[in-house]
Write an enzyme that holds these catalytic residues in place. Structure first.
Site, PDB file in Angstrom:
ATOM      1  N   GLU A  54     -45.039  -2.559   3.385  1.00 53.54           N
ATOM      2  CA  GLU A  54     -44.876  -1.368   4.235  1.00 53.54           C
ATOM      3  C   GLU A  54     -43.511  -0.726   4.013  1.00 53.54           C
ATOM      4  O   GLU A  54     -42.541  -1.177   4.541  1.00 53.54           O
ATOM      5  CB  GLU A  54     -45.047  -1.740   5.700  1.00 53.54           C
ATOM      6  CG  GLU A  54     -46.441  -2.299   5.986  1.00 53.54           C
ATOM      7  CD  GLU A  54     -46.749  -2.498   7.455  1.00 53.54           C
ATOM      8  OE1 GLU A  54     -46.036  -1.947   8.303  1.00 53.54           O
ATOM      9  OE2 GLU A  54     -47.704  -3.196   7.755  1.00 53.54           O
ATOM     10  N   GLY A  60     -45.805  -7.132   5.968  1.00 49.06           N
ATOM     11  CA  GLY A  60     -45.738  -6.682   7.358  1.00 49.06           C
ATOM     12  C   GLY A  60     -44.489  -5.847   7.606  1.00 49.06           C
ATOM     13  O   GLY A  60     -43.582  -5.795   6.778  1.00 49.06           O
ATOM     14  N   TRP A  61     -44.458  -5.205   8.737  1.00 48.81           N
ATOM     15  CA  TRP A  61     -43.373  -4.263   9.058  1.00 48.81           C
ATOM     16  C   TRP A  61     -41.992  -4.919   8.982  1.00 48.81           C
ATOM     17  O   TRP A  61     -41.064  -4.382   8.394  1.00 48.81           O
ATOM     18  CB  TRP A  61     -43.615  -3.679  10.456  1.00 48.81           C
ATOM     19  CG  TRP A  61     -42.549  -2.731  10.876  1.00 48.81           C
ATOM     20  CD1 TRP A  61     -41.487  -3.001  11.696  1.00 48.81           C
ATOM     21  CD2 TRP A  61     -42.411  -1.358  10.463  1.00 48.81           C
ATOM     22  NE1 TRP A  61     -40.709  -1.883  11.835  1.00 48.81           N
ATOM     23  CE2 TRP A  61     -41.250  -0.859  11.088  1.00 48.81           C
ATOM     24  CE3 TRP A  61     -43.147  -0.509   9.635  1.00 48.81           C
ATOM     25  CZ2 TRP A  61     -40.818   0.446  10.911  1.00 48.81           C
ATOM     26  CZ3 TRP A  61     -42.714   0.792   9.453  1.00 48.81           C
ATOM     27  CH2 TRP A  61     -41.559   1.256  10.086  1.00 48.81           C
TER      28      TRP A  61
END
Ligand SMILES: *[C@@H]1O[C@H](CO)[C@@H](O)[C@H](O)[C@H]1NC(C)=O
Ligand SMILES: *[C@@H]1O[C@H](CO)[C@@H](O)[C@H](O)[C@H]1NC(C)=O
Ligand SMILES: *[C@@H]1O[C@H](CO)[C@@H](O)[C@H](O)[C@H]1NC(C)=O
Length: 393
Positions: free
Chosen positions: A149, A107-108
């Site tokens: 990411e 995830g970011w």
């Protein structure tokens, strides 16, 4: 066998039915931190309708530099007396036995650095694959999703592209013989796809590629744009490579460079990216902005609104514009501008997935839908995705 058929007979008699008949994937991410939202924004596993998705991905678990798994928030995930998110998400299978429940890593907020380091080291890659296997067995997940990411970006480096392939091969070798699923969430922007992913090699080893064809525009830029246009607008030609920043360009890039369509799930967001206009009178694409839009009461973050906030607080008191080129809507009011998805744009996107023989769609994320039905039909957006898939595929 016998007990199974008695069970299914029982299910028929008491009228349980699972209306997923399209054969397409509907991959739904459960963003676990939404349990901390307040008021009508609070979202938990108990708010999920397990008949509306084929797969749920728990977002997220993290990664440590020694290739061990980092539980990002124990209270929401595994602590007894906490929300026990892993356990409750996996238990959705009791209501819908066809469901696949996976766990997603990354995830970011996890950034890219640790992933780059672990993927570069053959020993750590092997260790990670073993740790993942142990973890999904322990909790009863059906598979693993990697959301790095992004390879080569944000502190990663040039060799990430090959290292990602090696890491996925390792995971494939460990997970697939035991019958577990392996998927990735991958970039949808051409400028991130090209340096980051060896598409033919990845296509060989993963079951699904969830392409994040969104976040193309937002208040991280200096002007207005829709976060997930289906097609380019003519004006995009005037702005560098913005002609590549749309769903169609991203998906076709994955297909042209060697992914089979059935492995691709088209990523759809249920949130809006919002802007504060520099001049209320200019609401066109690329109109200058002052900054992010105002935060909403449920999601509480500048530059974003959930669809539930759009429909409850803004749809009735704003100007609605359907963009005939990009096939997406936006609304504006006062000095605010919001690009979002609604049943009309979702119909276009889901039909696009069907017309291109894709595996299905991926949804980020359930908590932004009108999951309480405060504006009318509960889960309007997710219901739309389901009904379009059923009608056209
Ligand atoms: C899109 O245009 C903006 C300027 O409005 C620019 O900052 C951005 O880099 C462009 N994006 C691409 C992918 O070219
Ligand atoms: C709105 O902004 C765009 C992009 O800067 C510009 O090309 C256009 O002329 C502006 N329109 C108005 C009405 O000010
Ligand atoms: C919005 O308008 C519709 C019809 O115009 C109405 O039925 C609905 O109650 C309104 N919603 C809100 C939240 O005001």
């Amino acid at each position: 066998m016998k007990s199974l058929s008695i069970l299914s007979l029982f299910a028929i008699i008491i009228g349980i039915s699972f209306p997923i008949v399209s054969g397409k994937n509907i991959i739904c991410y459960f963003a676990s931190w939404t349990v901390y939202r307040t008021s009508y924004g609070k979202f938990d596993v108990s708010n999920i309708d397990p008949s509306l998705c084929t797969h749920f991905n728990f977002a997220f678990i993290g990664l440590n530099e020694d290739a061990s798994i980092h539980i990002l928030d124990s209270w929401e995930s595994d602590a007894q007396g906490g929300y026990e998110g892993f356990k409750h998400l996996v238990a959705l299978k009791e209501q819908n036995p066809d469901l696949k429940i996976c766990v997603s890593m990354g995830g970011w907020n996890e950034g890219s650095k640790t992933y780059s380091k672990v993927a570069a080291d053959p020993e750590k890659r092997a260790t990670l694959a073993q740790n993942v296997l142990k973890f999904i067995k322990e909790w009863g997940f059906d598979g693993f999703d990697l959301d790095w990411e992004y390879p080569t970006r944000r502190g990663g480096n040039d060799i990430d592209k090959d290292d990602l392939t090696e890491l996925l091969k390792e995971l494939h070798n460990v997970l697939h013989p035991e019958g577990y699923l392996l998927s990735i969430a991958a970039a949808g922007g051409y400028d991130k796809i090209i340096p980051g992913y060896d598409i033919p090699a990845i296509n060989e080893v993963v079951d699904m590629i969830n392409v994040m064809v969104f976040d193309f525009h937002g208040a991280f830029e200096y002007d207005v744009g829709h976060l997930s246009p289906l097609y380019a607008a003519d004006v995009d030609r005037l702005y560098y490579d913005n002609i590549t920043y749309n769903v169609d360009f991203g998906i076709q890039t994955w297909l042209n460079l060697g992914s089979v369509p059935e492995k691709i799930n088209l990523g759809i967001v249920f949130y809006s990216r919002t802007f504060t206009l520099a001049d209320n009178r200019n609401t066109s694409l690329y109109a200058p902005i002052k900054g992010p839009g105002k935060a909403g009461p449920y999601t509480n973050q500048e530059g974003y609104l959930g669809y539930h906030e759009i429909c409850e607080f803004h749809l009735n008191s704003s100007t609605y514009v359907w963009d005939e080129e990009q096939l997406v809507p936006h609304i504006y009011w006062d000095d605010q501008w919001a690009g979002f998805e609604d049943p009309r744009s979702l119909t276009e996107k889901v039909k696009y997935a069907i017309d291109n023989d894709l595996g299905g769609v991926m949804i980020w994320s359930l908590d932004y839908d009108d999951f309480r039905g405060r504006c009318g039909k509960k889960y309007l957006l997710l219901e739309t995705v389901n009904s379009v898939l059923k009608e056209y595929s």
